[in-house]
Scaffold this active site. Structure first.
Site, mmCIF file in Angstrom:
data_model
loop_
_atom_site.group_PDB
_atom_site.id
_atom_site.type_symbol
_atom_site.label_atom_id
_atom_site.label_comp_id
_atom_site.label_asym_id
_atom_site.label_seq_id
_atom_site.Cartn_x
_atom_site.Cartn_y
_atom_site.Cartn_z
ATOM 1 N N ASP A 158 0.863 -1.185 0.000
ATOM 2 C CA ASP A 158 0.000 0.000 0.000
ATOM 3 C C ASP A 158 0.896 1.230 0.000
ATOM 4 O OD1 ASP A 158 -2.107 1.743 0.196
ATOM 5 O OD2 ASP A 158 -2.509 1.349 2.311
ATOM 6 N N CYS A 159 1.634 1.374 -1.082
ATOM 7 C CA CYS A 159 2.673 2.398 -1.164
ATOM 8 C C CYS A 159 2.107 3.717 -1.682
ATOM 9 C CB CYS A 159 3.795 1.921 -2.081
ATOM 10 S SG CYS A 159 3.213 1.268 -3.662
ATOM 11 N N PRO A 165 9.410 8.994 0.292
ATOM 12 C CA PRO A 165 9.607 7.714 0.976
ATOM 13 C C PRO A 165 9.092 6.515 0.192
ATOM 14 C CG PRO A 165 8.725 9.360 2.489
ATOM 15 C CD PRO A 165 8.654 9.960 1.107
#
Length: 288
Positions: A158-159, A165
């Site tokens: 779940d990027c 980041p």
């Protein structure tokens, strides 16, 4: 009447979207990124990181149902699930609905996201952080998948978009690590952007994932918050049959699970793997 403040997304240079801001609930720079949570009359509470919308109360169920129930029901008997990212807790919420899952590990790089979302997005996590099967690890996702001794049946990345980041979660080092800690016939899925506007993301992910998995593809869902049309999810496994299961098989598993969903259903599951021709052509044109 005073004009409302507007919050403008900064993901694209030449076009984009804005939200009227009724009330800012929280806005701070965490150790890793700029985080804002505000209220909007149409979409409820909205969270954005580094100028990019991550989730809204109005339509988050579409994204989270498709990211969890597609791989979990395709797998059929997943016991151990890894979530990379997911600090708002909604992915965890959906995974906890699968009663046959025995352990859920979530790796989030930013502890601030978790604590603030627990306070300001309670509908997202719905007390799922208190599930006894759940374990939170504050760590970089790439480091975790390359160092852990645990193995998993399903990995959900779940990027954020591949900036800041989230950039490391689109690298070969991350995909190789996921393959390393994925059990045989395990499934990896990941957020992969809106392919009409971010086609290079899908092409790049397909090329990299194909080095580690025998079956790599994509599935899609229409999510209004993500500007530009249809959200694309990467899919990777070494069990080629799992992507092609019949609607009847998925239907039987869905009924047995007792799940009640607002977007996901077995017909949506199988149809989601039908890709538009422009994406098929773009993927086919890449060197093997």
């Amino acid at each position: 009447m005073a004009e409302k403040k507007q919050w403008h997304e900064t993901l694209h240079d030449q076009f984009g979207q804005y939200f009227a801001v009724d009330n800012v609930l929280y806005h701070e720079k965490t150790d890793h990124q700029d985080l804002i949570i505000f209220e909007n009359a149409a979409f409820g509470r909205v969270m954005a990181l580094d100028g990019v919308v991550q989730t809204t109360e109005r339509d988050e169920f579409i994204y989270h149902e498709m990211m969890t129930h597609v791989p979990l029901l395709a797998h059929g008997h997943a016991k151990h699930v890894l979530i990379i990212g997911g600090g708002d807790g909604a992915m965890l919420r959906e995974v906890t609905r699968h009663k046959n899952v025995e352990s859920i590990t979530m790796v989030e790089i930013d502890a601030g996201v978790v604590s603030f979302c627990r306070q300001y997005l309670p509908n997202h996590n719905a007390d799922s952080y208190d599930d006894p099967r759940f374990k939170l690890v504050i760590d970089d996702g790439v480091n975790f998948v390359n160092q852990t001794s645990q193995t998993f049946d399903v990995i959900i990345s779940d990027c954020t978009d591949p900036i800041g980041p989230g950039e490391s979660l689109f690298t070969s080092a991350f995909y190789e690590g996921c393959k390393r800690c994925l059990n045989p016939s395990g499934i990896f899925v990941a957020q992969n952007g809106v392919c009409f506007l971010q086609q290079e993301e899908a092409i790049d992910s397909h090329r990299k994932l194909s080095h580690y998995f025998s079956d790599v593809g994509f599935y899609q869902a229409a999510i209004p918050t993500y500007y530009g049309g249809i959200m694309t999810f990467a899919w990777a496994t070494d069990n080629d049959a799992l992507r092609h299961l019949s609607t009847e098989i998925i239907q039987a598993r869905f009924l047995a699970s007792g799940l009640k969903c607002r977007y996901y259903n077995p017909a949506i599951h199988t149809a989601a793997f039908a890709l538009p021709q422009y994406l098929q052509d773009a993927l086919a044109s890449q060197p093997s």
